[in-house]
Motif scaffolding. Sequence first.
Motif, PDB file in Angstrom:
ATOM      1  N   GLY A  99       0.808  -1.219   0.000  1.00  0.00           N
ATOM      2  CA  GLY A  99       0.000   0.000   0.000  1.00  0.00           C
ATOM      3  C   GLY A  99       0.837   1.262   0.000  1.00  0.00           C
ATOM      4  N   GLY A 100       2.120   1.134   0.254  1.00  0.00           N
ATOM      5  CA  GLY A 100       3.003   2.295   0.251  1.00  0.00           C
ATOM      6  C   GLY A 100       4.428   1.840   0.023  1.00  0.00           C
ATOM      7  N   GLN A 101       5.297   2.779  -0.261  1.00  0.00           N
ATOM      8  CA  GLN A 101       6.699   2.425  -0.482  1.00  0.00           C
ATOM      9  C   GLN A 101       7.607   3.474   0.136  1.00  0.00           C
ATOM     10  OE1 GLN A 101       6.240   2.435  -4.803  1.00  0.00           O
ATOM     11  NE2 GLN A 101       7.691   4.136  -4.941  1.00  0.00           N
ATOM     12  N   PHE A 102       8.803   3.022   0.509  1.00  0.00           N
ATOM     13  CA  PHE A 102       9.815   3.904   1.094  1.00  0.00           C
ATOM     14  C   PHE A 102      10.833   4.306   0.027  1.00  0.00           C
ATOM     15  CE2 PHE A 102       8.285   1.722   4.895  1.00  0.00           C
ATOM     16  CZ  PHE A 102       8.228   2.762   5.817  1.00  0.00           C
ATOM     17  N   GLU A 103      11.344   5.522   0.157  1.00  0.00           N
ATOM     18  CA  GLU A 103      12.443   5.999  -0.675  1.00  0.00           C
ATOM     19  C   GLU A 103      13.404   6.781   0.202  1.00  0.00           C
ATOM     20  OE1 GLU A 103      11.215   8.400  -3.943  1.00  0.00           O
ATOM     21  OE2 GLU A 103      10.041   6.805  -4.923  1.00  0.00           O
ATOM     22  N   LEU A 104      14.674   6.751  -0.148  1.00  0.00           N
ATOM     23  CA  LEU A 104      15.682   7.566   0.533  1.00  0.00           C
ATOM     24  C   LEU A 104      16.127   8.645  -0.437  1.00  0.00           C
ATOM     25  CD1 LEU A 104      17.137   7.624   3.295  1.00  0.00           C
ATOM     26  CD2 LEU A 104      19.058   6.508   2.175  1.00  0.00           C
ATOM     27  N   ARG A 105      15.879   9.888  -0.080  1.00  0.00           N
ATOM     28  CA  ARG A 105      16.231  11.014  -0.951  1.00  0.00           C
ATOM     29  C   ARG A 105      17.310  11.845  -0.263  1.00  0.00           C
ATOM     30  NH1 ARG A 105      10.235  13.029  -3.120  1.00  0.00           N
ATOM     31  NH2 ARG A 105       9.564  10.977  -3.919  1.00  0.00           N
ATOM     32  N   ARG A 106      18.408  12.023  -0.967  1.00  0.00           N
ATOM     33  CA  ARG A 106      19.559  12.730  -0.399  1.00  0.00           C
ATOM     34  C   ARG A 106      19.619  14.162  -0.908  1.00  0.00           C
ATOM     35  NH1 ARG A 106      23.270   8.954   1.775  1.00  0.00           N
ATOM     36  NH2 ARG A 106      22.706   6.789   1.282  1.00  0.00           N
ATOM     37  N   GLY A 107      19.810  15.099   0.021  1.00  0.00           N
ATOM     38  CA  GLY A 107      20.013  16.494  -0.324  1.00  0.00           C
ATOM     39  C   GLY A 107      21.379  16.941   0.154  1.00  0.00           C
ATOM     40  N   GLY A 108      21.683  18.205  -0.045  1.00  0.00           N
ATOM     41  CA  GLY A 108      22.993  18.695   0.359  1.00  0.00           C
ATOM     42  C   GLY A 108      23.195  18.688   1.858  1.00  0.00           C
ATOM     43  N   GLN A 109      22.148  19.049   2.607  1.00  0.00           N
ATOM     44  CA  GLN A 109      22.270  19.170   4.058  1.00  0.00           C
ATOM     45  C   GLN A 109      21.473  18.128   4.827  1.00  0.00           C
ATOM     46  OE1 GLN A 109      24.400  21.450   5.304  1.00  0.00           O
ATOM     47  NE2 GLN A 109      24.862  22.019   3.178  1.00  0.00           N
ATOM     48  N   HIS A 110      20.707  17.297   4.116  1.00  0.00           N
ATOM     49  CA  HIS A 110      19.860  16.345   4.834  1.00  0.00           C
ATOM     50  C   HIS A 110      19.579  15.105   3.976  1.00  0.00           C
ATOM     51  CE1 HIS A 110      17.115  19.160   2.667  1.00  0.00           C
ATOM     52  NE2 HIS A 110      16.613  18.014   2.256  1.00  0.00           N
ATOM     53  N   VAL A 111      19.038  14.085   4.630  1.00  0.00           N
ATOM     54  CA  VAL A 111      18.609  12.856   3.975  1.00  0.00           C
ATOM     55  C   VAL A 111      17.180  12.596   4.418  1.00  0.00           C
ATOM     56  CG1 VAL A 111      18.999  10.378   3.730  1.00  0.00           C
ATOM     57  CG2 VAL A 111      20.950  11.916   3.977  1.00  0.00           C
ATOM     58  N   ASP A 112      16.277  12.378   3.478  1.00  0.00           N
ATOM     59  CA  ASP A 112      14.873  12.155   3.804  1.00  0.00           C
ATOM     60  C   ASP A 112      14.494  10.691   3.596  1.00  0.00           C
ATOM     61  OD1 ASP A 112      14.541  14.795   4.410  1.00  0.00           O
ATOM     62  OD2 ASP A 112      13.510  15.333   2.555  1.00  0.00           O
ATOM     63  N   LEU A 113      13.975  10.064   4.653  1.00  0.00           N
ATOM     64  CA  LEU A 113      13.367   8.739   4.539  1.00  0.00           C
ATOM     65  C   LEU A 113      11.894   8.980   4.250  1.00  0.00           C
ATOM     66  CD1 LEU A 113      13.385   5.649   4.734  1.00  0.00           C
ATOM     67  CD2 LEU A 113      13.048   5.892   7.214  1.00  0.00           C
ATOM     68  N   CYS A 114      11.522   8.863   2.972  1.00  0.00           N
ATOM     69  CA  CYS A 114      10.175   9.229   2.522  1.00  0.00           C
ATOM     70  C   CYS A 114       9.256   8.007   2.514  1.00  0.00           C
ATOM     71  CB  CYS A 114      10.224   9.806   1.108  1.00  0.00           C
ATOM     72  SG  CYS A 114      11.362  11.183   0.914  1.00  0.00           S
ATOM     73  N   TYR A 115       7.974   8.263   2.823  1.00  0.00           N
ATOM     74  CA  TYR A 115       6.971   7.206   2.712  1.00  0.00           C
ATOM     75  C   TYR A 115       5.889   7.699   1.766  1.00  0.00           C
ATOM     76  CZ  TYR A 115       3.451   3.717   3.815  1.00  0.00           C
ATOM     77  OH  TYR A 115       2.525   2.720   3.717  1.00  0.00           O
ATOM     78  N   LEU A 116       5.675   6.951   0.681  1.00  0.00           N
ATOM     79  CA  LEU A 116       4.747   7.348  -0.381  1.00  0.00           C
ATOM     80  C   LEU A 116       3.553   6.400  -0.375  1.00  0.00           C
ATOM     81  CD1 LEU A 116       7.499   7.769  -3.125  1.00  0.00           C
ATOM     82  CD2 LEU A 116       6.607   9.516  -1.590  1.00  0.00           C
ATOM     83  N   PRO A 117       2.390   6.851   0.079  1.00  0.00           N
ATOM     84  CA  PRO A 117       1.219   5.962   0.132  1.00  0.00           C
ATOM     85  C   PRO A 117       0.582   5.792  -1.237  1.00  0.00           C
ATOM     86  CG  PRO A 117       0.607   8.156   0.866  1.00  0.00           C
ATOM     87  CD  PRO A 117       2.098   8.193   0.605  1.00  0.00           C
ATOM     88  N   ASN A 118       0.047   4.610  -1.487  1.00  0.00           N
ATOM     89  CA  ASN A 118      -0.705   4.343  -2.716  1.00  0.00           C
ATOM     90  C   ASN A 118      -2.175   4.097  -2.399  1.00  0.00           C
ATOM     91  OD1 ASN A 118       1.592   4.439  -4.381  1.00  0.00           O
ATOM     92  ND2 ASN A 118       2.104   2.325  -3.886  1.00  0.00           N
ATOM     93  N   TYR A 119      -2.629   4.606  -1.262  1.00  0.00           N
ATOM     94  CA  TYR A 119      -4.021   4.386  -0.868  1.00  0.00           C
ATOM     95  C   TYR A 119      -4.708   5.721  -0.628  1.00  0.00           C
ATOM     96  CZ  TYR A 119      -1.077   4.261   3.338  1.00  0.00           C
ATOM     97  OH  TYR A 119      -0.108   4.500   4.281  1.00  0.00           O
ATOM     98  N   VAL A 120      -6.042   5.665  -0.556  1.00  0.00           N
ATOM     99  CA  VAL A 120      -6.858   6.861  -0.345  1.00  0.00           C
ATOM    100  C   VAL A 120      -7.465   6.851   1.051  1.00  0.00           C
ATOM    101  CG1 VAL A 120      -8.872   8.150  -1.146  1.00  0.00           C
ATOM    102  CG2 VAL A 120      -7.368   7.058  -2.806  1.00  0.00           C
ATOM    103  N   CYS A 121      -8.032   5.710   1.453  1.00  0.00           N
ATOM    104  CA  CYS A 121      -8.761   5.611   2.711  1.00  0.00           C
ATOM    105  C   CYS A 121      -7.838   5.859   3.912  1.00  0.00           C
ATOM    106  CB  CYS A 121      -9.403   4.232   2.811  1.00  0.00           C
ATOM    107  SG  CYS A 121     -10.278   3.915   4.363  1.00  0.00           S
ATOM    108  N   CYS A 122      -8.218   6.818   4.757  1.00  0.00           N
ATOM    109  CA  CYS A 122      -7.500   7.104   6.009  1.00  0.00           C
ATOM    110  C   CYS A 122      -6.006   7.330   5.772  1.00  0.00           C
ATOM    111  CB  CYS A 122      -7.699   5.971   7.013  1.00  0.00           C
ATOM    112  SG  CYS A 122      -9.412   5.579   7.380  1.00  0.00           S
TER     113      CYS A 122
END
Length: 320
Positions: A99-122
């Motif tokens: 229902g969702g997936q994780f991604e690691l996105r790197r920037g110059g000053q930070h690293v984001d552990l992102c969670y991308l939902p593929n659902y609508v309900c709640c």
Amino acid sequence: MNYSRALASALHSMGKELPPSALEILTDIDQQERVPMERQEQLWKCLADCHSDPLLGVRLGRAIQASQLGLVGYLLMTQKNLGEAIDQLLQYHPLVGEGGQFELRRGGQHVDLCYLPNYVCCAQLRVETVLSACLTQIRDMTGGQMRVHSLQLAYPAPSLAVQQQYQAELQVPVQFGAAVSAIRLRPEHLGAPLVAADNQVMNRLQPEADALLKSLNNKSLQLRVAHLLQQEPQLTREQVASRLCMSPRHLGRRLTEENASFREIQDEIRSQYACQWLTEGSRNNAEIAAALGYCDESAFGKAFRRWKGMSPKAWRISSR
């Protein structure tokens, strides 16, 4: 089932219980099988309806223990450092739930552990539960010493009083209106050692995790189809088949082998979106029809009656 059990245990530790309607949803599911997406939607809606706490997701996530997530939880805990644990999460999170997936996105000053939902309900409740659980495990696995940069939430900011509750509960800066929901780390955080690191245990767990992931991938075409349609519900069978690099006929055969059909998956997802948008009142019927890939409002109305046994107008009225 591990994740569903973890939610029930988290509620219990908060002095709450799964509502009877939620228990009914889980009772007839084989304990060795995954909870179907439709049941997951029903379960979360029961929780949202029975518990009106605006911070319910945050509190649920904080109460979930890594050990309750079974093999994946232990695999993450035994890594050498946080960066390696996140790498394992990116690879093995489908074993915990879809229902969702994780991604690691790197920037110059930070690293984001992102969670991308593929659902609508709640969606907000579920995203906050996942990220709050990850935030709690990061603290626990590093011995409680590390403070992340912030929690980023891709939702409009609530009232100032509720924002202060988020800050007090999570003990990190919370920023609303972000482009994507994520835990923001500093690059040096990835090297933080884990207190339960154990190379021997990790090496024993890895082959089992690999085998489970391979087994899941071998029978998860319907999940891949569902994820594509959740992101773009207007896609046709031919377009989905093209995205998956196969012919429409081969797609149909493969889904039949998994006791599924494209029409059933498409109907379920389009129905969820339609009901959500009708309840919110943010789109009229013509806009919903276009967003779901129907040629006109009449075709959408016919499909909706097949799903729900009533017209979109009647549903909109009944949901008020």
